[in-house]
Write a protein that holds these residues in place. Structure first.
Motif, PDB file in Angstrom:
ATOM      1  N   SER A  20       0.842  -1.199   0.000  1.00 19.20           N
ATOM      2  CA  SER A  20       0.000   0.000   0.000  1.00 19.20           C
ATOM      3  C   SER A  20       0.874   1.244   0.000  1.00 19.20           C
ATOM      4  CB  SER A  20      -0.916  -0.001   1.238  1.00 19.20           C
ATOM      5  OG  SER A  20      -1.738   1.135   1.259  1.00 19.20           O
ATOM      6  N   ALA A  21       0.499   2.218  -0.848  1.00 19.42           N
ATOM      7  CA  ALA A  21       1.207   3.501  -0.880  1.00 19.42           C
ATOM      8  C   ALA A  21       0.732   4.364   0.309  1.00 19.42           C
ATOM      9  CB  ALA A  21       0.927   4.217  -2.195  1.00 19.42           C
ATOM     10  N   PRO A  22       1.573   5.283   0.791  1.00 23.16           N
ATOM     11  CA  PRO A  22       2.902   5.628   0.275  1.00 23.16           C
ATOM     12  C   PRO A  22       4.035   4.817   0.883  1.00 23.16           C
ATOM     13  CG  PRO A  22       2.264   7.202   1.949  1.00 23.16           C
ATOM     14  CD  PRO A  22       1.106   6.248   1.813  1.00 23.16           C
ATOM     15  N   ALA A  23       3.726   3.890   1.806  1.00 29.89           N
ATOM     16  CA  ALA A  23       4.789   3.110   2.447  1.00 29.89           C
ATOM     17  C   ALA A  23       5.509   2.230   1.428  1.00 29.89           C
ATOM     18  CB  ALA A  23       4.200   2.255   3.566  1.00 29.89           C
ATOM     19  N   GLY A  40      -6.893  -4.720   5.838  1.00 32.12           N
ATOM     20  CA  GLY A  40      -5.775  -5.550   6.245  1.00 32.12           C
ATOM     21  C   GLY A  40      -6.024  -7.039   6.076  1.00 32.12           C
ATOM     22  N   VAL A  41      -4.924  -7.799   6.100  1.00 31.55           N
ATOM     23  CA  VAL A  41      -4.980  -9.226   5.794  1.00 31.55           C
ATOM     24  C   VAL A  41      -5.804  -9.997   6.820  1.00 31.55           C
ATOM     25  CG1 VAL A  41      -3.619 -11.300   5.344  1.00 31.55           C
ATOM     26  CG2 VAL A  41      -2.726  -9.066   4.669  1.00 31.55           C
ATOM     27  N   ASN A  75      -8.091  -9.027   8.933  1.00 34.68           N
ATOM     28  CA  ASN A  75      -9.519  -8.692   8.917  1.00 34.68           C
ATOM     29  C   ASN A  75     -10.234  -9.385   7.758  1.00 34.68           C
ATOM     30  OD1 ASN A  75      -9.645  -7.084  11.211  1.00 34.68           O
ATOM     31  ND2 ASN A  75      -9.152  -5.213  10.096  1.00 34.68           N
ATOM     32  N   GLU A  76      -9.573  -9.481   6.610  1.00 36.78           N
ATOM     33  CA  GLU A  76     -10.170 -10.183   5.482  1.00 36.78           C
ATOM     34  C   GLU A  76     -10.244 -11.689   5.758  1.00 36.78           C
ATOM     35  OE1 GLU A  76     -11.638  -8.463   3.478  1.00 36.78           O
ATOM     36  OE2 GLU A  76     -10.509  -6.761   2.688  1.00 36.78           O
ATOM     37  N   PHE A  77      -9.246 -12.214   6.458  1.00 33.31           N
ATOM     38  CA  PHE A  77      -9.249 -13.624   6.858  1.00 33.31           C
ATOM     39  C   PHE A  77     -10.488 -13.898   7.720  1.00 33.31           C
ATOM     40  CE2 PHE A  77      -6.075 -17.200   7.695  1.00 33.31           C
ATOM     41  CZ  PHE A  77      -7.003 -18.061   8.286  1.00 33.31           C
ATOM     42  N   VAL A  78     -10.718 -13.034   8.696  1.00 30.94           N
ATOM     43  CA  VAL A  78     -11.874 -13.188   9.585  1.00 30.94           C
ATOM     44  C   VAL A  78     -13.177 -13.057   8.795  1.00 30.94           C
ATOM     45  CG1 VAL A  78     -13.120 -12.151  11.531  1.00 30.94           C
ATOM     46  CG2 VAL A  78     -10.634 -12.454  11.643  1.00 30.94           C
ATOM     47  N   ALA A  79     -13.213 -12.119   7.831  1.00 31.28           N
ATOM     48  CA  ALA A  79     -14.413 -11.929   7.014  1.00 31.28           C
ATOM     49  C   ALA A  79     -14.707 -13.169   6.186  1.00 31.28           C
ATOM     50  CB  ALA A  79     -14.246 -10.711   6.107  1.00 31.28           C
ATOM     51  N   MET A  80     -13.674 -13.794   5.648  1.00 32.05           N
ATOM     52  CA  MET A  80     -13.864 -15.016   4.866  1.00 32.05           C
ATOM     53  C   MET A  80     -14.435 -16.126   5.744  1.00 32.05           C
ATOM     54  SD  MET A  80     -11.099 -17.191   2.610  1.00 32.05           S
ATOM     55  CE  MET A  80     -11.308 -16.284   1.071  1.00 32.05           C
ATOM     56  N   ALA A  81     -13.917 -16.243   6.968  1.00 29.82           N
ATOM     57  CA  ALA A  81     -14.407 -17.261   7.900  1.00 29.82           C
ATOM     58  C   ALA A  81     -15.854 -16.989   8.293  1.00 29.82           C
ATOM     59  CB  ALA A  81     -13.516 -17.308   9.140  1.00 29.82           C
ATOM     60  N   ARG A  82     -16.176 -15.719   8.518  1.00 30.91           N
ATOM     61  CA  ARG A  82     -17.534 -15.357   8.927  1.00 30.91           C
ATOM     62  C   ARG A  82     -18.544 -15.700   7.826  1.00 30.91           C
ATOM     63  NH1 ARG A  82     -16.459 -10.581  10.337  1.00 30.91           N
ATOM     64  NH2 ARG A  82     -16.933  -9.541   8.367  1.00 30.91           N
ATOM     65  N   MET A 136      -5.313 -19.038  12.522  1.00 34.42           N
ATOM     66  CA  MET A 136      -4.192 -18.430  11.808  1.00 34.42           C
ATOM     67  C   MET A 136      -2.871 -19.039  12.259  1.00 34.42           C
ATOM     68  SD  MET A 136      -5.389 -14.425  11.914  1.00 34.42           S
ATOM     69  CE  MET A 136      -7.092 -13.971  11.538  1.00 34.42           C
ATOM     70  N   ASN A 137      -2.005 -19.329  11.281  1.00 33.62           N
ATOM     71  CA  ASN A 137      -0.659 -19.796  11.604  1.00 33.62           C
ATOM     72  C   ASN A 137       0.110 -18.714  12.349  1.00 33.62           C
ATOM     73  OD1 ASN A 137      -1.291 -22.112  10.184  1.00 33.62           O
ATOM     74  ND2 ASN A 137      -0.193 -21.503   8.319  1.00 33.62           N
ATOM     75  N   ASP A 138       1.108 -19.132  13.114  1.00 38.44           N
ATOM     76  CA  ASP A 138       1.910 -18.160  13.881  1.00 38.44           C
ATOM     77  C   ASP A 138       2.835 -17.363  12.982  1.00 38.44           C
ATOM     78  OD1 ASP A 138       0.777 -18.950  16.302  1.00 38.44           O
ATOM     79  OD2 ASP A 138       2.265 -20.543  16.604  1.00 38.44           O
ATOM     80  N   ASP A 139       3.358 -17.989  11.951  1.00 44.41           N
ATOM     81  CA  ASP A 139       4.379 -17.359  11.112  1.00 44.41           C
ATOM     82  C   ASP A 139       3.753 -16.839   9.832  1.00 44.41           C
ATOM     83  OD1 ASP A 139       6.800 -16.508  10.175  1.00 44.41           O
ATOM     84  OD2 ASP A 139       7.403 -18.463   9.400  1.00 44.41           O
ATOM     85  N   TRP A 140       3.688 -15.515   9.702  1.00 43.66           N
ATOM     86  CA  TRP A 140       3.157 -14.880   8.497  1.00 43.66           C
ATOM     87  C   TRP A 140       4.263 -14.101   7.787  1.00 43.66           C
ATOM     88  CZ3 TRP A 140      -2.373 -12.427   8.500  1.00 43.66           C
ATOM     89  CH2 TRP A 140      -3.327 -13.428   8.754  1.00 43.66           C
ATOM     90  N   PRO A 141       4.153 -13.931   6.468  1.00 45.70           N
ATOM     91  CA  PRO A 141       5.177 -13.195   5.729  1.00 45.70           C
ATOM     92  C   PRO A 141       4.995 -11.678   5.791  1.00 45.70           C
ATOM     93  CG  PRO A 141       3.517 -13.962   4.224  1.00 45.70           C
ATOM     94  CD  PRO A 141       3.132 -14.498   5.573  1.00 45.70           C
ATOM     95  N   CYS A 142       3.947 -11.215   6.474  1.00 44.90           N
ATOM     96  CA  CYS A 142       3.656  -9.788   6.548  1.00 44.90           C
ATOM     97  C   CYS A 142       2.964  -9.509   7.877  1.00 44.90           C
ATOM     98  CB  CYS A 142       2.745  -9.354   5.389  1.00 44.90           C
ATOM     99  SG  CYS A 142       1.135 -10.189   5.374  1.00 44.90           S
ATOM    100  N   ASP A 143       2.859  -8.226   8.230  1.00 47.26           N
ATOM    101  CA  ASP A 143       2.088  -7.853   9.410  1.00 47.26           C
ATOM    102  C   ASP A 143       0.636  -8.264   9.210  1.00 47.26           C
ATOM    103  OD1 ASP A 143       4.324  -6.741  10.577  1.00 47.26           O
ATOM    104  OD2 ASP A 143       3.870  -4.708   9.870  1.00 47.26           O
ATOM    105  N   ARG A 144      -0.012  -8.652  10.288  1.00 45.22           N
ATOM    106  CA  ARG A 144      -1.393  -9.135  10.157  1.00 45.22           C
ATOM    107  C   ARG A 144      -2.351  -8.028   9.740  1.00 45.22           C
ATOM    108  NH1 ARG A 144      -2.549 -14.460  13.517  1.00 45.22           N
ATOM    109  NH2 ARG A 144      -0.438 -15.323  13.385  1.00 45.22           N
ATOM    110  N   ASP A 145      -2.013  -6.787  10.075  1.00 46.74           N
ATOM    111  CA  ASP A 145      -2.885  -5.678   9.684  1.00 46.74           C
ATOM    112  C   ASP A 145      -2.400  -4.985   8.415  1.00 46.74           C
ATOM    113  OD1 ASP A 145      -0.627  -4.501  10.705  1.00 46.74           O
ATOM    114  OD2 ASP A 145      -1.682  -3.099  12.036  1.00 46.74           O
TER     115      ASP A 145
END
Length: 264
Positions: free
Chosen positions: A160-163, A198-199, A201-208, A216-225
């Motif tokens: 996501s920009a501008p980061a 964020g990732v 929140n979308e994970f939770v939305a898919m489950a809902r 969720m696995n402990d090891d993710w390649p990015c921040d959860r948000d």
């Protein structure tokens, strides 16, 4: 049948339903209209834009977000509408060119792209909204079809920009043709593009939507948000027996893919 499909099938024609920011209504026995939209403000080539972005790049990303949502829903885009808050020349036309290019990638011809510009009032910042009108059937509709248990895979790199600095052709991010191709993989039952929420929140939305519980696995390649910005990545619901095969095929596409967890 998903809950959305059940509501569409049993309700009266033209009754409006919403799911995951998309709007749906049935117009016949098996014909469903699907509408997606997105907007951008303060990004562009105008002097007061907060984030400088070239016109064609802005147009492509502005159109890509709703087009990805439409394809993920199992619908076929029919019309793309761009509404710009800038004059057509010189600012608007390059943005429109980007919209046209993205629409073409999604199979929408130029004559099915329409819109408007602001040519009466001088503007100092850029704004654009894009709406996509699509068609689906109960056979093609994918929203909410995943049923627990299923594995959740991240496809593409959320940025996501501008980061983050990236363009529409960055090799790690999602495109409409790439998502359409992946949805044809055996074992991929559903997709959810990642937006600014964020990732995780979308994970939770898919489950809902699936009526399940996210694990969720402990090891993710990015921040959860981590925001997906203009839908640079998507979550895929994958049947457990096909997880290894799907991950291998996703890697072969050249875009990154990670197993994030499951819905049970």
């Amino acid at each position: 049948m998903s809950d959305l499909a059940d509501r569409l099938r049993t309700g009266p024609p033209w009754a409006v339903h919403t799911e995951r920011d998309l709007t749906y209504f049935r117009v016949g026995a098996d014909e469903i209209v699907v509408i997606a939209c997105d907007s951008d403000g303060g990004l562009g080539p105008k002097p007061n834009d907060a984030v400088p972005v070239e016109g064609p790049t802005l147009g492509r990303f502005a159109a890509r977000v709703p087009l990805l949502e439409i394809v993920a829903a199992g619908a076929t885009p029919v019309v793309v509408v761009d509404t710009l808050t800038v004059e057509r020349d010189p600012t608007g036309q390059p943005i429109i060119d980007g919209v046209l290019a993205e629409a073409a990638d999604a199979g929408v011809p130029s004559e099915a792209v329409t819109g408007s510009t602001e040519d009466n009032v001088p503007t100092v910042a850029t704004g654009i909204g894009v709406t996509v009108v699509a068609r689906a059937t109960f056979e093609t509709l994918r929203v909410g079809v995943g049923r627990p248990p299923f594995e959740v895979v991240l496809f593409g790199r959320p940025m996501s920009a501008p980061a983050d600095i990236f363009g529409p052709d960055h090799p790690d991010i999602l495109t409409v043709p790439a998502l359409a191709a992946v949805l044809a993989f055996d074992g991929v039952v559903e997709a959810l593009p990642i937006g600014s929420s964020g990732v995780s929140n979308e994970f939770v939305a898919m489950a809902r939507t699936a009526g399940g519980t996210p694990e969720m696995n402990d090891d993710w390649p990015c921040d959860r948000d981590q925001s997906g910005g203009p839908s640079t990545a998507a979550l895929l619901a994958v049947t457990p027996d096909r997880l290894a095969e799907v991950l291998h095929r996703l890697t072969d596409t050249g875009r990154p893919a990670w197993h994030l967890g499951r819905v049970v």
